[in-house]
Scaffold this motif. Structure first.
Motif, mmCIF file in Angstrom:
data_model
loop_
_atom_site.group_PDB
_atom_site.id
_atom_site.type_symbol
_atom_site.label_atom_id
_atom_site.label_comp_id
_atom_site.label_asym_id
_atom_site.label_seq_id
_atom_site.Cartn_x
_atom_site.Cartn_y
_atom_site.Cartn_z
ATOM 1 N N MET A 454 4.991 6.678 -0.566
ATOM 2 C CA MET A 454 5.242 5.458 0.214
ATOM 3 C C MET A 454 4.933 5.659 1.689
ATOM 4 N N ASP A 455 5.094 6.893 2.180
ATOM 5 C CA ASP A 455 4.779 7.159 3.590
ATOM 6 C C ASP A 455 3.321 6.884 3.895
ATOM 7 N N LYS A 456 2.484 6.968 2.884
ATOM 8 C CA LYS A 456 1.042 6.859 3.107
ATOM 9 C C LYS A 456 0.536 5.441 2.923
ATOM 10 N N VAL A 457 1.440 4.531 2.668
ATOM 11 C CA VAL A 457 1.005 3.143 2.462
ATOM 12 C C VAL A 457 0.630 2.523 3.798
ATOM 13 N N GLN A 458 -0.565 1.945 3.879
ATOM 14 C CA GLN A 458 -1.011 1.301 5.110
ATOM 15 C C GLN A 458 -0.723 -0.192 5.082
ATOM 16 N N LEU A 459 -0.888 -0.784 3.932
ATOM 17 C CA LEU A 459 -0.812 -2.240 3.835
ATOM 18 C C LEU A 459 -0.221 -2.604 2.481
ATOM 19 N N VAL A 460 0.732 -3.519 2.504
ATOM 20 C CA VAL A 460 1.317 -3.995 1.258
ATOM 21 C C VAL A 460 0.892 -5.434 1.084
ATOM 22 N N ASP A 479 -2.372 -0.360 -0.210
ATOM 23 C CA ASP A 479 -3.580 0.285 0.281
ATOM 24 C C ASP A 479 -3.222 1.549 1.035
ATOM 25 N N SER A 480 -3.952 2.610 0.750
ATOM 26 C CA SER A 480 -3.783 3.834 1.520
ATOM 27 C C SER A 480 -4.994 3.980 2.430
ATOM 28 N N ALA A 481 -4.975 5.018 3.250
ATOM 29 C CA ALA A 481 -6.082 5.205 4.186
ATOM 30 C C ALA A 481 -7.247 5.944 3.551
ATOM 31 N N PRO A 483 -10.521 6.368 1.482
ATOM 32 C CA PRO A 483 -11.535 5.420 1.042
ATOM 33 C C PRO A 483 -11.747 5.386 -0.468
ATOM 34 N N GLN A 486 -8.395 3.824 -2.925
ATOM 35 C CA GLN A 486 -7.651 3.223 -1.821
ATOM 36 C C GLN A 486 -6.524 2.335 -2.326
ATOM 37 N N LYS A 487 -6.827 1.596 -3.386
ATOM 38 C CA LYS A 487 -5.858 0.625 -3.862
ATOM 39 C C LYS A 487 -5.032 1.190 -4.997
ATOM 40 N N SER A 515 1.042 8.046 9.429
ATOM 41 C CA SER A 515 0.819 8.552 8.083
ATOM 42 C C SER A 515 -0.425 9.416 7.989
#
Lengths: 520, 184
Positions: A454-460, A479-481, A483, A486-487, A515
Motif C-alpha cells: 500500500m505504501d507504493k500506491v500512487q493513485l487510487v 497504480d504504482s510507479a 511502468p 503498473q495497474k 514511495s
C-alpha cells in the motif's frame, strides 16, 4: 568547490561499437561501396586505397568522437555524464535516485573484458545513463559507488564469497520453463486457425474457375496430410527454438542477495548482471500458465519505478540482452513464499485471506456481452438478407442451414462465451489486502498474482461501466510507479466494498512519505 | 444515490467550461461533417438515382454529432466534480463510464497548468496533476478560472512540500567518496 574529475570510457569501446556503427551507417556504406565499385565510378579515378580510407573513416570517426567527448564523474553525491561534440550534454543524476543498475556483456565484450553499464531512475522508461564500455574492474567500482556500498576487493574469489545465493534454477527447470512458455497457446491457435481456414480454402477452390478446381482436386489426399504434417513440424521447431533460447538466455541464472540489493546474473553468450535495491521494488508479479501449474513452476517479476521495460530493443548496443523486470525466469512453487519474503520483507503474504469478487460478475459479463452479440448477429442477418436479394443471387451461395440459423447461433455462441468468461472470472479472481499489501489473483489459463504494498500506491481509482452500474458493481484500480505491472485492479466488487477498499488503501498510502525512495 | 458514490457536495468546474465544451463540440462537428462531404460527392456522382437531397450525409453527421454532443456536454459538466481534501485531491467524472480518482498530496510529482486559445479567451485553465511513474496525468481538472487554478496548484504543491520532509537518504548518508579508479 572542487571540480568534478571526469573519467573516460575504455578505448576498446570503439571496437565494441563497430557493429552498431555499421548497422547505423549501413545505407551510407552500401552507397559508398556502390559508388566506388561501379564501372566508370569514382574508384577508377581515385583507386582502391581511397575507397578503403573513406569506408574506414565512416566507421571509425563516430566512435572516436564519442570516445573523446564522453566522460563520467561522481561528484558530491551525483553522477555526472557528459557527452556530445557540437551539442554538449551534461546529465546529472543524484545517486539516491538510482533505481537499478544493469551490467551487460555481449560476446564481443567478454572477449575484450568489457562491460556496459546502464543506470535507471524513476523517470521515463529508458535507461537514464548508459556508460559503455568499461573494464570489468571499473564497472564494479562504479557500481559499488553508485549503490552507496563500500568498494571492495574486486577479485573474483571475494566476489564469489560475498553474497547469499537465493535461487539457482537447475538446467531441468530452465528447459521446462522454455518448453511450457506460451507455445501451448500458439499451438492451439494454429490448429484452430487451420481448422477455420480449411472450409474457406475449399469454397475458394469451388468458386474459382474449373482450372483451379481441377488442380485442387488433383491435389491427392496426401496433400492435406502433408500440410498438417508441415504445420506440426513448424510448431515443433518453434517449440525447440523456445526451449533453446530460454536455455541460452538464462543459462547459469543466479539470484543472490547482498547489502539489501538483489543481484541477478545470467547468460550463456551474452552475459547480464543487474542490481536491484530491494527497497525500490514497487510491485511483485507472478505468472504461471496451466502447463506450468501442472509442472509446479512459475515466473516471478519485480518491477521498480525505473525502466526495465520488457523486451527492450536497445539501440545503444545491438548485442544487448532484453531486460524484463524478471526476478527469476523460473521458480519452483515451494520457493515462492521465501522469495516473496525477500522481495517484500515487511509483509507476510504467504497465506493471504482470499476474498472473492461479487457473484453478479457473471451477469455483468452477460450484460457487457449483450450489445456486441446483438451487433454481430444482426450484422450477419443483414448480410445474409442482402445475399438473398435478387440482384446478388448466385454470386455467393449460403448453405440453407446457416442462412436459417446463422444469426441465432452466432448470438447464442457469443453469449455463451460471455457466460463462460464471467464464470471463469468469478471462479478465479481473488483479492486480499492483509498486511498492508494488496494481492490479486486472476486468470485460469494464465494465472497472475500481483503484490502491491500500500505504501507504493500512487493513485487510487474506482470506476464503473454502464453494465457495472446495472448490478451495483465497480472496478478498483491501484497504480504504482512501476511502468510494467503498473495497474493492480479488481473488477466487479460490490460498489460499497470497492469504495471501502479504495478509502482504506488511499489513507494507508498517504502515511508513507516518498514511495519512490522509502523502503516498504 | 447511495452514500459511497455521492458527489453532490463536491465542487463544480468553472461555469465557462460548458461554453468551452460546446464550442469544441461544434468545431468537431463541422470538421467531421466537412470530411463527410467527400463520400457524399462520390456517391452522388456514381449513383444514378440518389434518393436524398444533396449534402444529406454531412448534414446528418453534423446533426448527430452536435445533437448528441451538446446533450452530453450538459450531463458531463454535472458529473465532473473535484474536491480538495485535507491531504488529498479527489476527482469524479464520467456520464456513462464513471470514475472516481484519489491522489494523495504527498504523491504529487508536479502540477501543470495549460490553456488553449479558446479556453484562454474564456479565462479557463486546465490543471493536470502528475504522480510518479505515470506518463499521463493522474487526474486532470479541465477548466478552472485562472485564479482558482493557481490557488489549487499552490495548495497542492505547498502542502506536499510540507508533508514530505527532506529526503531521508540524502540527509543521513554522506555522499560517497570521490572515485579512485585503477586506471582513471
Amino acid at each position: 568547490m572542487a571540480e568534478p574529475v571526469y573519467h573516460r570510457i575504455h578505448p576498446l569501446t570503439m571496437v565494441v561499437e563497430l557493429p552498431r556503427v555499421i548497422k547505423q551507417l549501413f545505407v551510407a556504406i552500401i552507397l559508398v561501396i556502390f559508388q566506388f565499385t561501379r564501372k566508370g565510378g569514382l574508384s577508377e579515378e581515385l583507386g582502391f586505397e581511397v575507397v578503403a580510407a573513406a569506408l574506414g573513416a565512416l566507421v571509425i570517426v563516430p566512435p572516436l568522437l564519442r570516445y573523446y567527448s564522453f566522460g563520467y564523474a561522481i561528484h558530491e553525491g551525483k553522477l555526472l555524464v557528459k557527452s556530445g561534440i557540437l551539442q554538449k550534454n551534461l546529465r546529472t543524476i543524484p545517486l539516491d535516485r538510482i533505481q537499478n543498475i544493469n551490467l551487460t556483456r555481449s560476446l564481443l565484450h567478454r572477449i575484450l573484458g568489457l562491460v556496459d553499464l546502464e543506470i535507471e531512475t524513476a523517470a521515463g522508461v529508458k535507461a537514464e545513463a548508459s556508460i559503455s564500455a568499461l573494464t570489468d574492474e571499473q564497472a564494479h567500482v562504479l557500481k559499488a559507488q553508485l549503490m552507496g556500498t563500500k568498494v571492495q576487493s574486486f577479485s573474483r574469489v571475494d566476489r564469489e564469497l560475498d553474497r547469499t545465493v537465493i535461487y539457482r534454477p537447475t538446467v531441468k527447470e530452465l528447459l521446462l520453463v522454455g518448453a511450457s512458455e506460451n507455445r501451448a497457446g500458439a499451438m492451439i491457435a494454429a490448429v484452430l486457425g487451420f481448422g477455420a481456414f480449411q472450409p474457406m480454402l475449399q469454397s475458394f477452390f469451388e468458386q474459382e474457375g474449373k482450372q483451379v478446381a481441377r488442380s485442387a482436386r488433383s491435389l491427392p489426399p496426401a496433400g492435406w496430410q502433408l500440410i498438417i504434417a508441415g504445420i506440426f513440424v513448424f510448431i515443433l521447431i518453434g517449440w525447440i527454438i523456445s526451449i533453446i533460447s530460454a536455455f541460452v538466455k538464462y543459462y547459469n541464472f543466479e539470484l543472490s542477495q547482498k547489502d539489501g540489493n538483489l543481484k541477478r546474473t545470467y547468460g550463456l553468450i551474452n552475459h547480464f548482471e543487474n542490481m536491484l535495491p530491494i527497497k525500490r521494488i514497487q510491485t511483485v508479479h507472478i505468472d504461471q500458465n496451466f502447463i506450468q501449474r501442472w509442472l509446479k513452476i512459475c515466473k516471478m517479476y519485480a518491477a521498480t519505478a525505473g525502466g526495465m521495460v520488457q523486451e527492450k530493443k536497445s539501440e545503444a548496443n545491438q548485442a544487448q540482452i532484453a531486460t524484463a523486470p524478471l526476478l527469476t525466469p523460473v521458480l519452483r512453487d515451494d520457493m515462492r513464499d521465501s522469495l516473496l519474503k525477500t522481495a517484500l520483507p515487511k509483509a507476510d503474504v504467504s497465506n493471504p485471506e482470499w476474498q472473492p469478487v461479487s457473484k453478479n460478475t457473471i451477469y455483468r459479463h452477460l450484460r457487457t456481452g449483450l450489445w456486441p452479440s446483438l451487433f454481430f448477429s444482426g450484422l450477419m442477418a443483414v448480410v445474409f438478407w442482402i445475399y438473398r436479394q435478387p440482384f446478388t443471387r448466385g454470386v455467393v451461395k449460403i448453405q440453407p442451414f446457416w442462412d436459417q440459423f446463422g444469426p441465432y447461433l452466432t448470438f447464442t455462441g457469443l453469449m455463451l462465451l460471455a457466460l463462460l468468461s464471467g464464470w471463469i472470472y468469478w471462479k478465479c479472481a481473488r483479492w486480499s489486502d492483509a498486511h498492508s499489501v494488496i494481492i490479486t489473483r486472476l486468470g485460469w489459463f494464465k494465472r497472475r498474482w500481483n503484490y502491491l504494498p500500500m505504501d507504493k500506491v500512487q493513485l487510487v481509482s474506482v470506476s464503473q461501466s454502464p453494465a457495472q452500474r446495472w448490478f451495483k458493481l465497480a472496478t478498483v484500480d491501484f497504480d504504482s510507479a512501476a511502468p510494467t505491472f503498473q495497474k493492480t485492479e479488481i473488477d466487479d466488487m460490490p460498489i460499497e466494498e470497492a469504495f471501502a477498499l479504495a478509502k482504506r488503501v488511499h489513507t494507508k498510502s498517504g502515511d508513507s512519505r516518498d514511495s519512490l525512495v522509502d523502503g516498504f | 444515490m447511495n452514500g459511497a458514490t455521492d458527489i453532490s457536495g463536491w465542487k463544480h468546474l468553472h461555469e465557462n467550461v460548458r461554453k468551452l465544451w460546446r464550442i469544441s463540440n461544434l468545431i468537431t462537428g463541422v470538421v467531421v461533417a466537412g470530411f463527410a462531404v467527400i463520400p457524399d460527392l462520390i456517391i452522388r456522382k456514381s449513383a444514378d438515382k440518389w434518393p436524398l437531397f444533396p449534402f444529406a450525409i454531412p448534414l446528418v453527421v453534423l446533426v448527430l454529432i452536435v445533437g448528441l454532443g451538446q446533450w452530453i456536454v450538459g450531463r458531463s459538466f454535472e458529473c465532473y466534480r473535484y474536491e480538495l481534501g485535507e491531504d488529498d485531491l479527489a476527482v469524479a467524472k464520467g456520464v456513462f463510464w464513471k470514475s472516481w480518482r484519489f491522489v494523495n498530496r504527498n504523491r504529487i510529482q508536479h502540477v501543470d497548468l495549460s490553456s488553449g486559445p479558446i479556453a484562454r479567451a474564456l479565462g479557463l485553465v486546465h490543471v493536470s496533476v502528475f504522480v510518479g511513474g505515470m506518463q499521463a496525468a493522474a487526474v486532470s481538472i479541465p477548466g478552472l478560472s485562472t485564479h482558482d487554478a493557481e490557488m489549487l496548484r499552490s495548495k497542492l504543491i505547498k502542502a506536499s512540500a510540507e508533508v514530505i520532509p527532506p529526503d531521508p537518504m540524502s540527509a543521513t548518508t554522506p555522499p560517497p567518496a570521490p572515485p579512485e579508479f585503477p586506471n582513471g
